[in-house]
Design a protein around this motif. Sequence first.
Motif, PDB file in Angstrom:
ATOM      1  N   ARG A   1      31.956  63.740  15.187  1.00  0.00           N
ATOM      2  CA  ARG A   1      31.414  62.537  16.010  1.00  0.00           C
ATOM      3  C   ARG A   1      30.279  61.802  15.643  1.00  0.00           C
ATOM      4  N   ASN A   2      30.085  60.585  15.398  1.00  0.00           N
ATOM      5  CA  ASN A   2      28.892  60.388  14.982  1.00  0.00           C
ATOM      6  C   ASN A   2      27.878  59.990  16.128  1.00  0.00           C
ATOM      7  N   PRO A   3      26.443  59.727  15.772  1.00  0.00           N
ATOM      8  CA  PRO A   3      25.725  59.346  16.976  1.00  0.00           C
ATOM      9  C   PRO A   3      25.988  58.150  17.371  1.00  0.00           C
ATOM     10  N   PRO A   4      25.462  57.515  18.728  1.00  0.00           N
ATOM     11  CA  PRO A   4      25.778  56.139  18.958  1.00  0.00           C
ATOM     12  C   PRO A   4      24.786  55.011  18.295  1.00  0.00           C
ATOM     13  N   SER A   5      23.675  55.611  17.578  1.00  0.00           N
ATOM     14  CA  SER A   5      22.933  54.648  16.818  1.00  0.00           C
ATOM     15  C   SER A   5      22.764  55.492  15.599  1.00  0.00           C
ATOM     16  N   PRO A   6      23.095  54.800  14.211  1.00  0.00           N
ATOM     17  CA  PRO A   6      22.568  55.728  13.091  1.00  0.00           C
ATOM     18  C   PRO A   6      21.247  55.916  12.930  1.00  0.00           C
TER      19      PRO A   6
ATOM     20  N   LEU B   1      36.166  61.858  -7.763  1.00  0.00           N
ATOM     21  CA  LEU B   1      35.334  60.598  -7.300  1.00  0.00           C
ATOM     22  C   LEU B   1      34.787  59.824  -8.088  1.00  0.00           C
ATOM     23  N   LEU B   2      34.792  60.222  -9.611  1.00  0.00           N
ATOM     24  CA  LEU B   2      34.184  59.423 -10.539  1.00  0.00           C
ATOM     25  C   LEU B   2      34.758  57.925 -10.724  1.00  0.00           C
ATOM     26  N   GLY B   3      33.822  56.921 -10.682  1.00  0.00           N
ATOM     27  CA  GLY B   3      34.376  55.631 -10.616  1.00  0.00           C
ATOM     28  C   GLY B   3      34.691  55.027  -9.371  1.00  0.00           C
ATOM     29  N   GLY B   4      34.571  56.101  -8.258  1.00  0.00           N
ATOM     30  CA  GLY B   4      35.165  55.378  -6.847  1.00  0.00           C
ATOM     31  C   GLY B   4      34.013  54.678  -6.239  1.00  0.00           C
ATOM     32  N   ARG B   5      34.317  53.894  -5.159  1.00  0.00           N
ATOM     33  CA  ARG B   5      33.419  53.199  -4.492  1.00  0.00           C
ATOM     34  C   ARG B   5      32.808  53.755  -3.156  1.00  0.00           C
ATOM     35  N   ILE B   6      31.634  53.731  -2.746  1.00  0.00           N
ATOM     36  CA  ILE B   6      31.303  54.321  -1.211  1.00  0.00           C
ATOM     37  C   ILE B   6      31.545  53.304  -0.380  1.00  0.00           C
ATOM     38  N   SER B   7      32.474  53.515   0.340  1.00  0.00           N
ATOM     39  CA  SER B   7      32.818  52.406   1.543  1.00  0.00           C
ATOM     40  C   SER B   7      32.134  52.383   2.558  1.00  0.00           C
ATOM     41  N   LYS B   8      31.742  53.565   3.169  1.00  0.00           N
ATOM     42  CA  LYS B   8      30.996  53.952   4.281  1.00  0.00           C
ATOM     43  C   LYS B   8      30.296  55.145   4.275  1.00  0.00           C
ATOM     44  N   ILE B   9      29.213  55.087   5.128  1.00  0.00           N
ATOM     45  CA  ILE B   9      28.032  56.401   5.340  1.00  0.00           C
ATOM     46  C   ILE B   9      27.843  56.448   6.746  1.00  0.00           C
ATOM     47  N   TYR B  10      27.922  57.982   6.943  1.00  0.00           N
ATOM     48  CA  TYR B  10      27.526  58.259   8.279  1.00  0.00           C
ATOM     49  C   TYR B  10      26.594  59.344   8.173  1.00  0.00           C
TER      50      TYR B  10
ATOM     51  N   MET C   1      20.766  54.448   7.759  1.00  0.00           N
ATOM     52  CA  MET C   1      20.601  53.257   7.627  1.00  0.00           C
ATOM     53  C   MET C   1      20.131  52.713   6.311  1.00  0.00           C
ATOM     54  N   LEU C   2      19.169  53.481   5.677  1.00  0.00           N
ATOM     55  CA  LEU C   2      18.626  53.263   4.402  1.00  0.00           C
ATOM     56  C   LEU C   2      19.871  53.612   3.231  1.00  0.00           C
ATOM     57  N   MET C   3      20.430  54.480   3.445  1.00  0.00           N
ATOM     58  CA  MET C   3      21.397  54.762   2.778  1.00  0.00           C
ATOM     59  C   MET C   3      22.636  53.492   2.717  1.00  0.00           C
ATOM     60  N   ARG C   4      22.825  53.048   3.842  1.00  0.00           N
ATOM     61  CA  ARG C   4      23.856  51.992   3.733  1.00  0.00           C
ATOM     62  C   ARG C   4      23.067  50.793   3.071  1.00  0.00           C
ATOM     63  N   LYS C   5      22.102  50.441   3.195  1.00  0.00           N
ATOM     64  CA  LYS C   5      21.207  49.449   2.612  1.00  0.00           C
ATOM     65  C   LYS C   5      21.255  49.369   1.173  1.00  0.00           C
ATOM     66  N   TYR C   6      21.084  50.547   0.548  1.00  0.00           N
ATOM     67  CA  TYR C   6      21.056  50.722  -0.876  1.00  0.00           C
ATOM     68  C   TYR C   6      22.077  51.077  -1.713  1.00  0.00           C
ATOM     69  N   VAL C   7      23.229  51.711  -1.178  1.00  0.00           N
ATOM     70  CA  VAL C   7      24.083  52.404  -1.675  1.00  0.00           C
ATOM     71  C   VAL C   7      25.658  52.158  -1.119  1.00  0.00           C
ATOM     72  N   GLU C   8      25.309  51.730  -0.143  1.00  0.00           N
ATOM     73  CA  GLU C   8      27.008  51.385   0.488  1.00  0.00           C
ATOM     74  C   GLU C   8      27.834  50.258  -0.305  1.00  0.00           C
TER      75      GLU C   8
ATOM     76  N   ALA D   1      27.830  62.152   5.610  1.00  0.00           N
ATOM     77  CA  ALA D   1      29.324  61.952   5.114  1.00  0.00           C
ATOM     78  C   ALA D   1      29.499  60.565   4.499  1.00  0.00           C
ATOM     79  N   LEU D   2      29.876  60.500   3.239  1.00  0.00           N
ATOM     80  CA  LEU D   2      30.155  59.476   2.635  1.00  0.00           C
ATOM     81  C   LEU D   2      31.832  59.217   2.161  1.00  0.00           C
ATOM     82  N   ILE D   3      32.290  58.028   2.538  1.00  0.00           N
ATOM     83  CA  ILE D   3      33.698  57.858   2.633  1.00  0.00           C
ATOM     84  C   ILE D   3      33.798  57.020   1.382  1.00  0.00           C
TER      85      ILE D   3
END
Length: 657
Positions: A67-72, A19-28, A77-84, A36-38
């Motif tokens: 299965r992910n919940p209907p709303s994160p 994973l080193l140098g990889g990009r975090i594209s999705k967070i669930y 949401m904070l993870m997506r805001k700062y590091v996605e 779960a970090l894609i």
Amino acid sequence: MAFDSTVMAAVVAELNQRLLGGRISKIYQPEPDELALICHAGGENYRLLLSANPRHARLHLTRIEKRNPPSPPMFCMLMRKYVEGGRITEIAQAGRDRICRIAIRAADELGNPVTYLLVTEVMGKHSNIVLINPQGRIVDAIRRVTEEVNRYRELLPGLPYVPPPPTGKLDPATLTASDLTGTAPAPAGRTSADLTGTAPTPGTVAGTDLPPPDPDLPAWQVLLDRVDGLGPLLAREAVFRTGSPAEAPLRSVDPAALAEAVRELVALAGIRPNCWEGPAPGSTVLTSPRLLYATDGRLKDFHVLDIRHWPGPVETGFDSVSACLDAYFGRRAEEEHFRSLRGSLTKLVRDEIARVRKKHRAQQDSLATAEAAETYRIQGELITAHLWQISKGMTEVRVENYYDPDGGEIAIPLDPALSPAENAQAYYRRYQKARSGLAAIQEQLAKSAAELAYLEQVEVALEQAESLPDLEEIRRELTAEGYLKGRAERGAEAGRRRPAGEGKEQRAQPPITLRSSDGLEIWVGRNNRQNDYLTLKLAAPQDLWFHTKEIPGSHVILRVPPGKEVPERSIHEAAALAAYHSKARQSSGVPVDYTARKHVRKPGGARPGMVIYDNQKTLWVTPDPALFPILRGGWSDGGQRTQPDDPDRSQGNRKSD
């Protein structure tokens, strides 16, 4: 659990490689305590799992998608805001702790590059996942910790991040014999890393000397209490590698050999005591991921090193540490889901059994009252015949009972507010009411008895279920019968026949297939719907059908080739299987009825698994594997079939209920 510092070191080494140098594209956030970090790295997509579950906290790559919940949730949401969209620049273990810190290079609101830290703390019930900003303050934690919970260390947004307190244990890399036999000074404490990702600032922790250990304690327990970074499994392995039994007391183990074994095991993982330094220069993380099973075949543990003292079977061959962890925790999740589903279904069925039994007792009381109707008629006629000696206001009258062959007297209670004729009419009315309700009560009583028998059959199927598919079939059955919907809907659907084709999913989970000592095939149903399918669809008319007499249990079919005489040994083995897969599994002398399949039929509107039969014979058997070796297979299939392949059995295939 076996997720100790060596496992964390192996996981960190693997993550650095992939994973080193990889990009975090999705967070669930599929679970309240799980991320779960894609990550896209090296032209591939990886799913990085971070769990703070109190019982299954861990960190590894996974192929399991939830299965992910209907709303994160908020933390997601904070993870997506700062590091996605950010890139992973560093992955390191914090000393010998089960703590992993991932540095993520992202952009702030103005587009300037900044580095956030994502810290995964694998610490049992104190496990957590914390996002830390470039200033070293907590953005948020997946499980917030207030002062009321932990005075030393609050984990709340805006507060400075404080690492867990030092263990005060000895460094395994420098462990000596004197450390294990005498007084040893408290070790240097945990180092504190600059949260911006710069070089760490070493620190020490003051402490008192460790007291001498009790020589009668197990040596592995002494290692666990005094040495940093060891779990129970690895501590026992160190003792075993000295040539002593894993449970040997400290006094019988060579302390120098024990210290050397600890140093060797820790060196295999290549851990260094300071965070961000990674493996020691020139060292290699030598992992051999494996699953460890108990002697009875149950999955018990895992590790990344060669555990030589383990007495049970070992599964190896995993291509990575993450693959091993994924298999272990995936199976554990299935086991927990199995236990949870069986527990909830069992509670539901037992509550329903209690309800039906209560109703059945009330109906029996009503039946007894209704059956007393003739007494009311006689009392009314005797009052009419003796009106001349009864007056209003009397509470009882004693008269000659013309219906008693011995000519005795009978005392008849009276309502003092009624006239003699009105008292007689009251008894006639009670007589008519009891007579008119008798048939209805008898009908309801029969329905309650049938429902009770059905639910007890389901209870046995739940007790003997050994896989999730078994439970899912029972759950579908209870849903189809209305028990998982609502009391009003269940009342409307009770006793209904299933529409044609409703049970087609049964073919996906065929009955158990075994072979008798004479080579004849024996089928055993796992649940009520399977019992119907087995008996009414698969079995041929000449096959023998077995069931415990008036005891809930499975349908058992002994397949009989046309024109062949059935050996007595096979009949007794099939009867033993019927007794074994029933509520009388632990009993002796269990009565088992058997008859030809052509004598078994399903009444109209009967519930799944409920049949009637005639022309039966009865055997008394004891379901003991020592007497009947065929029982040793339990529910394990000896080969499965979904339909007979003998063309002479086409009539049995077409027969429906």
